[in-house]
Design a protein around this motif. Sequence first.
Motif, PDB file in Angstrom:
ATOM      1  N   GLU A   1      -0.004  20.450  -3.768  1.00  0.00           N
ATOM      2  CA  GLU A   1       1.123  20.694  -2.790  1.00  0.00           C
ATOM      3  C   GLU A   1       1.479  22.303  -3.127  1.00  0.00           C
ATOM      4  OE1 GLU A   1       1.725  20.034   0.401  1.00  0.00           O
ATOM      5  OE2 GLU A   1       0.970  17.914   0.374  1.00  0.00           O
ATOM      6  N   VAL A   2       1.919  22.948  -1.746  1.00  0.00           N
ATOM      7  CA  VAL A   2       2.795  24.069  -1.854  1.00  0.00           C
ATOM      8  C   VAL A   2       4.036  23.959  -1.257  1.00  0.00           C
ATOM      9  CG1 VAL A   2       2.740  26.621  -1.878  1.00  0.00           C
ATOM     10  CG2 VAL A   2       0.594  25.586  -2.714  1.00  0.00           C
ATOM     11  N   ALA A   3       5.101  23.767  -2.130  1.00  0.00           N
ATOM     12  CA  ALA A   3       6.476  23.550  -1.290  1.00  0.00           C
ATOM     13  C   ALA A   3       6.763  24.848  -0.384  1.00  0.00           C
ATOM     14  CB  ALA A   3       7.238  23.145  -2.234  1.00  0.00           C
TER      15      ALA A   3
ATOM     16  N   VAL B   1       1.029  -1.057  -0.062  1.00  0.00           N
ATOM     17  CA  VAL B   1      -0.075   0.160   0.126  1.00  0.00           C
ATOM     18  C   VAL B   1       1.023   1.273  -0.020  1.00  0.00           C
ATOM     19  CG1 VAL B   1      -1.968  -1.147   1.184  1.00  0.00           C
ATOM     20  CG2 VAL B   1      -0.230   0.002   2.513  1.00  0.00           C
ATOM     21  N   ALA B   2       0.435   2.150  -0.679  1.00  0.00           N
ATOM     22  CA  ALA B   2       1.178   3.584  -0.828  1.00  0.00           C
ATOM     23  C   ALA B   2       0.334   4.546  -0.303  1.00  0.00           C
ATOM     24  CB  ALA B   2       1.803   3.643  -2.249  1.00  0.00           C
ATOM     25  N   ILE B   3       0.753   5.487   0.476  1.00  0.00           N
ATOM     26  CA  ILE B   3      -0.113   6.548   1.115  1.00  0.00           C
ATOM     27  C   ILE B   3       0.812   7.851   1.220  1.00  0.00           C
ATOM     28  CG2 ILE B   3      -1.316   7.554   3.244  1.00  0.00           C
ATOM     29  CD1 ILE B   3      -1.225   4.472   4.089  1.00  0.00           C
ATOM     30  N   ALA B   4      -0.023   8.938   0.510  1.00  0.00           N
ATOM     31  CA  ALA B   4       0.630  10.290   0.649  1.00  0.00           C
ATOM     32  C   ALA B   4      -0.419  11.177   1.099  1.00  0.00           C
ATOM     33  CB  ALA B   4       0.884  10.622  -0.976  1.00  0.00           C
ATOM     34  N   ILE B   5       0.137  12.118   1.860  1.00  0.00           N
ATOM     35  CA  ILE B   5      -0.895  12.848   2.503  1.00  0.00           C
ATOM     36  C   ILE B   5      -0.786  14.458   1.795  1.00  0.00           C
ATOM     37  CG2 ILE B   5      -1.581  14.134   4.876  1.00  0.00           C
ATOM     38  CD1 ILE B   5      -1.810  11.146   4.677  1.00  0.00           C
ATOM     39  N   GLU B   6      -2.025  15.093   1.865  1.00  0.00           N
ATOM     40  CA  GLU B   6      -1.920  16.205   1.091  1.00  0.00           C
ATOM     41  C   GLU B   6      -2.034  17.212   2.542  1.00  0.00           C
ATOM     42  OE1 GLU B   6      -4.594  18.090  -2.354  1.00  0.00           O
ATOM     43  OE2 GLU B   6      -5.803  18.033  -0.477  1.00  0.00           O
ATOM     44  N   ARG B   7      -0.773  17.884   2.642  1.00  0.00           N
ATOM     45  CA  ARG B   7      -0.533  18.540   3.962  1.00  0.00           C
ATOM     46  C   ARG B   7      -1.466  19.576   4.368  1.00  0.00           C
ATOM     47  NH1 ARG B   7       4.971  20.868   3.394  1.00  0.00           N
ATOM     48  NH2 ARG B   7       4.215  21.350   1.362  1.00  0.00           N
ATOM     49  N   SER B   8      -2.363  20.578   3.219  1.00  0.00           N
ATOM     50  CA  SER B   8      -3.233  21.295   3.569  1.00  0.00           C
ATOM     51  C   SER B   8      -4.528  21.024   3.904  1.00  0.00           C
ATOM     52  CB  SER B   8      -3.246  22.372   2.440  1.00  0.00           C
ATOM     53  OG  SER B   8      -4.031  21.651   1.314  1.00  0.00           O
ATOM     54  N   THR B   9      -4.864  19.625   3.712  1.00  0.00           N
ATOM     55  CA  THR B   9      -6.287  19.166   4.035  1.00  0.00           C
ATOM     56  C   THR B   9      -6.047  18.057   4.960  1.00  0.00           C
ATOM     57  OG1 THR B   9      -6.398  17.751   2.243  1.00  0.00           O
ATOM     58  CG2 THR B   9      -7.215  19.958   1.826  1.00  0.00           C
ATOM     59  N   GLY B  10      -4.902  17.187   4.966  1.00  0.00           N
ATOM     60  CA  GLY B  10      -4.501  16.095   5.717  1.00  0.00           C
ATOM     61  C   GLY B  10      -5.368  14.863   5.055  1.00  0.00           C
ATOM     62  N   LYS B  11      -5.917  15.104   3.899  1.00  0.00           N
ATOM     63  CA  LYS B  11      -6.403  13.945   3.336  1.00  0.00           C
ATOM     64  C   LYS B  11      -5.444  12.897   2.446  1.00  0.00           C
ATOM     65  CE  LYS B  11     -10.803  16.241   1.414  1.00  0.00           C
ATOM     66  NZ  LYS B  11     -11.683  15.236   2.336  1.00  0.00           N
TER      67      LYS B  11
ATOM     68  N   VAL C   1       2.836  28.869  -6.110  1.00  0.00           N
ATOM     69  CA  VAL C   1       3.361  28.095  -7.309  1.00  0.00           C
ATOM     70  C   VAL C   1       3.130  26.581  -6.504  1.00  0.00           C
ATOM     71  CG1 VAL C   1       5.323  26.979  -8.059  1.00  0.00           C
ATOM     72  CG2 VAL C   1       5.889  29.184  -7.639  1.00  0.00           C
ATOM     73  N   PRO C   2       1.986  26.162  -7.394  1.00  0.00           N
ATOM     74  CA  PRO C   2       1.183  24.813  -6.711  1.00  0.00           C
ATOM     75  C   PRO C   2       1.971  23.851  -7.527  1.00  0.00           C
ATOM     76  CG  PRO C   2      -0.185  25.762  -8.560  1.00  0.00           C
ATOM     77  CD  PRO C   2       1.105  26.892  -8.330  1.00  0.00           C
ATOM     78  N   LEU C   3       2.060  22.641  -6.851  1.00  0.00           N
ATOM     79  CA  LEU C   3       2.764  21.242  -7.474  1.00  0.00           C
ATOM     80  C   LEU C   3       1.625  20.226  -7.404  1.00  0.00           C
ATOM     81  CD1 LEU C   3       6.053  21.565  -5.570  1.00  0.00           C
ATOM     82  CD2 LEU C   3       5.682  22.321  -7.818  1.00  0.00           C
ATOM     83  N   TYR C   4       1.615  19.315  -8.652  1.00  0.00           N
ATOM     84  CA  TYR C   4       0.571  18.243  -8.528  1.00  0.00           C
ATOM     85  C   TYR C   4       1.327  17.070  -8.785  1.00  0.00           C
ATOM     86  CZ  TYR C   4      -2.484  22.276  -9.859  1.00  0.00           C
ATOM     87  OH  TYR C   4      -3.074  23.274  -9.650  1.00  0.00           O
ATOM     88  N   PHE C   5       0.816  16.074  -7.743  1.00  0.00           N
ATOM     89  CA  PHE C   5       1.377  14.845  -7.616  1.00  0.00           C
ATOM     90  C   PHE C   5       0.522  13.853  -7.777  1.00  0.00           C
ATOM     91  CE2 PHE C   5       3.998  17.555  -5.081  1.00  0.00           C
ATOM     92  CZ  PHE C   5       5.379  17.362  -5.688  1.00  0.00           C
ATOM     93  N   PRO C   6       0.254  12.997  -8.766  1.00  0.00           N
ATOM     94  CA  PRO C   6      -0.436  11.516  -8.880  1.00  0.00           C
ATOM     95  C   PRO C   6       0.471  10.645  -8.315  1.00  0.00           C
ATOM     96  CG  PRO C   6       0.341  12.360 -11.135  1.00  0.00           C
ATOM     97  CD  PRO C   6       0.699  13.352 -10.251  1.00  0.00           C
ATOM     98  N   PRO C   7      -0.012   9.633  -7.708  1.00  0.00           N
ATOM     99  CA  PRO C   7       1.008   8.523  -7.510  1.00  0.00           C
ATOM    100  C   PRO C   7       2.034   8.197  -8.334  1.00  0.00           C
ATOM    101  CG  PRO C   7      -1.353   7.516  -7.953  1.00  0.00           C
ATOM    102  CD  PRO C   7      -1.362   8.988  -8.152  1.00  0.00           C
ATOM    103  N   GLN C   8       2.069   8.316  -9.555  1.00  0.00           N
ATOM    104  CA  GLN C   8       3.057   7.855 -10.506  1.00  0.00           C
ATOM    105  C   GLN C   8       4.334   8.460 -10.512  1.00  0.00           C
ATOM    106  OE1 GLN C   8      -0.043   8.665 -11.252  1.00  0.00           O
ATOM    107  NE2 GLN C   8      -1.106   7.139 -12.660  1.00  0.00           N
ATOM    108  N   VAL C   9       4.134   9.672 -10.028  1.00  0.00           N
ATOM    109  CA  VAL C   9       5.338  10.502  -9.898  1.00  0.00           C
ATOM    110  C   VAL C   9       6.116  10.584  -8.589  1.00  0.00           C
ATOM    111  CG1 VAL C   9       4.247  11.894 -11.789  1.00  0.00           C
ATOM    112  CG2 VAL C   9       4.230  12.731  -9.357  1.00  0.00           C
ATOM    113  N   PHE C  10       7.403  10.988  -8.921  1.00  0.00           N
ATOM    114  CA  PHE C  10       8.116  10.954  -7.236  1.00  0.00           C
ATOM    115  C   PHE C  10       7.631  12.153  -6.784  1.00  0.00           C
ATOM    116  CE2 PHE C  10      11.958  12.937  -5.312  1.00  0.00           C
ATOM    117  CZ  PHE C  10      11.970  11.845  -4.157  1.00  0.00           C
TER     118      PHE C  10
END
Length: 446
Positions: free
Chosen positions: A191-193, A97-107, A208-217
């Motif tokens: 994400e906003v770094a 299982v792979a999990i990533a957190i959107e920091r601004s929402t916690g989702k 500067v927004p950044l976009y991360f689907p699970p297929q990218v680093f």
Amino acid sequence: HSFPVHVGPTTGWRTVARLAVRQDQNSNQTTSKNKKNNGVLRIGLFVPGSHLLMEVPHCQVHHPRINVLVQRLQEECRSCNITAFDETTGKGNLRYVAIAIERSTGKQQLVLVWKQDYGDTDQEASNQLQTLIQRLIQLSENQKNKSGDNDSDVDLHSLWVHYNNAWKHSNSIYDRQGQWELKYGQERLLEVAATSLTTVESKKTMHVPLYFPPQVFRQANLDAFSNIVMSIREWLIQLRNKDNESDRSKKEGEKTTTKNKNEEKKKNRKKRLGHCLELYGGVGTIGLHLHDLFDSLESSDENPYNKDCFEASVASIMINGKPLKESKQNKITYRSQSATEMVQGSRGRAGLHGASVVIVDPPRKGLDKEVIDALCDDYTIEQQQHKTKFGSPSQALVYVSCGFDAFRRDYDSLVGSGKWHLNRAEGHILFPGSDAIETLAFFKRC
């Protein structure tokens, strides 16, 4: 040279986790249907040097939203009779299982890595997977109906299935040939770094927004990585200011007046650092935060999923709440090529030689040999034909390294060639508690 080392928060910093799923053969459980299941499904990390799984239910470095989801996911898998992958027999379905957190929402962005071909007719396994997915979606939807309650263990941003049917001779979590299926939610995390950016010319707020689907680093510790981005930005601003000073000092004999000074200041505010070439650029996590310092920016990486994310970010960049002008957007480009491909051939070498600044953020193995060779070429004459707007023939190299042994090797090659010298270096601890250090080094061409 001094070598300052920076460290951010030491707990809760990991917002990306990839965890193994295995069956504990030393214990049996009775399922809700009174069937004997061959061992208890567990989710965790492999003990170093082995494939012995260890649960980490209260991991201190994980973002808390990862820990609560893992615990609930483990319970739901057992309830749905999900069988974990067995690498000895090749049987079982849930591998990782792979999990990533959107920091601004916690989702939570959740990926279930499933050992089955996409479209496979194994009805029992497919039904189990669909039951699990429906349970998780329902739990997440229930959370939406609880106004003001942010403590739910399942609050999904998205739910994906990645089909990885490889068995022997493969330790990869994701299969490059495997299919991806979005079952719920949105395709990309937002994400906003760096949250406190202002343009170098007019001091306007820059988003500067950044976009991360699970297929990218994605960096596991974006909080600490943002410090690297800001250090690069500060160094380049200093470089820009020094070039401005050098340009002015060449204008000897000019009569200095208040009017001349004001015109010079206005003119210098518009001067940028020419062209920037970014290799191993990912989705543009570094380069996009520097775009206002350059006349043009070209980023690159071989992952085919990166380009769409990069271009979506460019279209979403805001300056004082307004998008970039189309003429500026057209100068921020991306090529889906490896670093080696980017520096080979006449076009590749011309792009490298014509860049005022080259940014590299390679994987742990360091720079490809072809990249080192290209950087160490004797292209002084060509470089002087591609002077910066300030008339300086000097080229800068920004190197972000996640593997110190590889960096030391590359440093020896760069400096040993006589073409580069180290201007400054610093360390960043992106994985507190480990022996890893991220090295940020700034080189200038001799």
